[in-house]
Design a protein around this motif. Sequence first.
Motif, PDB file in Angstrom:
ATOM      1  N   GLU A 114      13.864 -54.930 -35.613  1.00  0.00           N
ATOM      2  CA  GLU A 114      15.150 -55.238 -34.999  1.00  0.00           C
ATOM      3  C   GLU A 114      16.164 -55.698 -36.049  1.00  0.00           C
ATOM      4  O   GLU A 114      17.373 -55.451 -35.905  1.00  0.00           O
ATOM      5  CB  GLU A 114      14.983 -56.320 -33.927  1.00  0.00           C
ATOM      6  CG  GLU A 114      14.489 -55.812 -32.592  1.00  0.00           C
ATOM      7  CD  GLU A 114      13.140 -55.108 -32.686  1.00  0.00           C
ATOM      8  OE1 GLU A 114      12.992 -53.999 -32.130  1.00  0.00           O
ATOM      9  OE2 GLU A 114      12.223 -55.662 -33.321  1.00  0.00           O
ATOM     10  N   ILE A 115      15.707 -56.349 -37.097  1.00  0.00           N
ATOM     11  CA  ILE A 115      16.613 -56.722 -38.188  1.00  0.00           C
ATOM     12  C   ILE A 115      17.148 -55.464 -38.873  1.00  0.00           C
ATOM     13  O   ILE A 115      18.328 -55.381 -39.224  1.00  0.00           O
ATOM     14  CB  ILE A 115      15.882 -57.634 -39.186  1.00  0.00           C
ATOM     15  CG1 ILE A 115      15.583 -58.977 -38.525  1.00  0.00           C
ATOM     16  CG2 ILE A 115      16.693 -57.834 -40.455  1.00  0.00           C
ATOM     17  CD1 ILE A 115      14.738 -59.915 -39.358  1.00  0.00           C
TER      18      ILE A 115
ATOM     19  N   MET B  79      11.040 -63.006 -30.392  1.00  0.00           N
ATOM     20  CA  MET B  79      12.283 -62.845 -31.148  1.00  0.00           C
ATOM     21  C   MET B  79      12.708 -61.373 -31.170  1.00  0.00           C
ATOM     22  O   MET B  79      13.901 -61.056 -31.076  1.00  0.00           O
ATOM     23  CB  MET B  79      12.092 -63.367 -32.565  1.00  0.00           C
ATOM     24  CG  MET B  79      13.326 -63.273 -33.449  1.00  0.00           C
ATOM     25  SD  MET B  79      14.725 -64.229 -32.822  1.00  0.00           S
ATOM     26  CE  MET B  79      14.159 -65.907 -33.146  1.00  0.00           C
ATOM     27  N   SER B  80      11.742 -60.471 -31.289  1.00  0.00           N
ATOM     28  CA  SER B  80      12.037 -59.048 -31.280  1.00  0.00           C
ATOM     29  C   SER B  80      12.689 -58.634 -29.963  1.00  0.00           C
ATOM     30  O   SER B  80      13.712 -57.925 -29.947  1.00  0.00           O
ATOM     31  CB  SER B  80      10.750 -58.245 -31.510  1.00  0.00           C
ATOM     32  OG  SER B  80      10.958 -56.871 -31.305  1.00  0.00           O
ATOM     33  N   ILE B  81      12.122 -59.074 -28.848  1.00  0.00           N
ATOM     34  CA  ILE B  81      12.674 -58.743 -27.535  1.00  0.00           C
ATOM     35  C   ILE B  81      14.068 -59.345 -27.369  1.00  0.00           C
ATOM     36  O   ILE B  81      14.990 -58.710 -26.837  1.00  0.00           O
ATOM     37  CB  ILE B  81      11.724 -59.231 -26.425  1.00  0.00           C
ATOM     38  CG1 ILE B  81      10.390 -58.475 -26.506  1.00  0.00           C
ATOM     39  CG2 ILE B  81      12.358 -59.054 -25.047  1.00  0.00           C
ATOM     40  CD1 ILE B  81       9.326 -59.016 -25.584  1.00  0.00           C
TER      41      ILE B  81
ATOM     42  N   PHE C 232      12.847 -50.160 -33.166  1.00  0.00           N
ATOM     43  CA  PHE C 232      11.481 -50.333 -32.680  1.00  0.00           C
ATOM     44  C   PHE C 232      10.541 -49.286 -33.257  1.00  0.00           C
ATOM     45  O   PHE C 232       9.489 -49.605 -33.813  1.00  0.00           O
ATOM     46  CB  PHE C 232      11.456 -50.294 -31.151  1.00  0.00           C
ATOM     47  CG  PHE C 232      10.073 -50.370 -30.575  1.00  0.00           C
ATOM     48  CD1 PHE C 232       9.389 -51.575 -30.551  1.00  0.00           C
ATOM     49  CD2 PHE C 232       9.450 -49.245 -30.071  1.00  0.00           C
ATOM     50  CE1 PHE C 232       8.101 -51.651 -30.030  1.00  0.00           C
ATOM     51  CE2 PHE C 232       8.172 -49.304 -29.554  1.00  0.00           C
ATOM     52  CZ  PHE C 232       7.496 -50.519 -29.529  1.00  0.00           C
ATOM     53  N   ILE C 233      10.932 -48.007 -33.139  1.00  0.00           N
ATOM     54  CA  ILE C 233      10.072 -46.926 -33.616  1.00  0.00           C
ATOM     55  C   ILE C 233       9.964 -46.964 -35.136  1.00  0.00           C
ATOM     56  O   ILE C 233       8.869 -46.858 -35.706  1.00  0.00           O
ATOM     57  CB  ILE C 233      10.602 -45.563 -33.147  1.00  0.00           C
ATOM     58  CG1 ILE C 233      10.634 -45.497 -31.611  1.00  0.00           C
ATOM     59  CG2 ILE C 233       9.745 -44.435 -33.710  1.00  0.00           C
ATOM     60  CD1 ILE C 233       9.278 -45.668 -30.965  1.00  0.00           C
TER      61      ILE C 233
END
Length: 306
Positions: free
Chosen positions: A43-44, A112-114, A234-235
Motif C-alpha cells: 500500500e505504501i 494498517m494495510s486495510i 496489493f497484487i
Amino acid sequence: MLDSYFLQQLINGLTIGSAYALIAIGYTMVYGIIGMINFAHGEIYMIGAYTSLIVISGLAALGIAWLPVVLIVALLGAVIVSSSMGWAVERVAYRPVRGRHRLIPLISAIGMSIFLQNYVHLAQGSRNMGFPTLMEGGFTFGDAGSFQTSLSYIQITIFVITLICMAALSVFIARSKTGRACRAVSQDLGMSSLLGINTNRIIATTFVIGAALAAVAGLLLGMYYGSIDPLFGFIAGLKAFTAAVLGGIGSIPGAMLGGLILGVSESMTSGYLSGEYKDVVSFGLLILILLFKPTGLLGKPEVEKI
C-alpha cells in the motif's frame, strides 16, 4: 542468434522484475532487521504511485511540461510522502507491539494495510485513474517483414533508475555509518543496543528506505502500465513478497535476483502460454524453491543466538 519474440519477452520480464526487486527490498530489509514482514508495504508503493500522479497533474495545471523537471519533482514528492508513510507505519503498527508474540505485529500490519487501502478508496475513489504517458517511442530491432523487438524509452528508464537505486543502496549499506549500524542490528538487536546504537532510529530508517524505493517503483510502474487504482499495490506487493522469499528473505541481493526471476517467468508464461497462467507458474516456482531450498536462492539458515 536469439529469437526476436523470446528477446521481447525477456525485455518485458526484466522490466517488471526490476520494479518487483525495488519493492521486494523493502520486505527483505525490514525482515532482516526485526524478523517481521511489513504487509502494509504494497500500500505504501500504491500511495507513491498516487502521489506521483497528483504531482504530475499539479505541474500540468501550472503549465510545467519539461520532462526532466516533471519526473524529478514527481519522484521527490512520491519519495517524501511514501517515506513519511513508512515511518508512520513503523511508529504506529510495529514499535508499540515490538517484542510481543510475532502474531501481534503481523495482525497490526495487515490492519494498517486495510486502513491505507480504504483511505485511498475514500480520498481518490475506486475507479482506475489514467497515468499520463510521459515517455513515448523507443528503439525497434529486426526485419520489417518479421516480428520486431522493441525497447521503449520507459523500459530503458526503469532499467537505469533501478540500477542506480541498487548501486546507491549497496554503497550506503557497505560504506556509511548508518549502513554499518543496519548490518549490526540485523546481526544482533540486543547487543547493538548495548553497544550504543540507537536501534529505534535504525529500524525506522529501514522502513523509510524501503518505502522510498517502493515510491520509485510506484512512479515507474505507473508510467509503464498507464493506470492505477487502490488495489494497485496489493497484487504488486504480493508479487514482491514472493520475489523476496524466492531470492532469500533478508538478503538484498536475493531480493534483486528473486524480482528478476519472477518478472521473467511471468513474461515468458504470458508470451508462450497464456496470461491466465502467469500467477500459477510464479507461485509454483516459489513452492518448488521452498521445498528444495527453504531459505531461498541466496538466503542463509537462521542461526539461533544463545
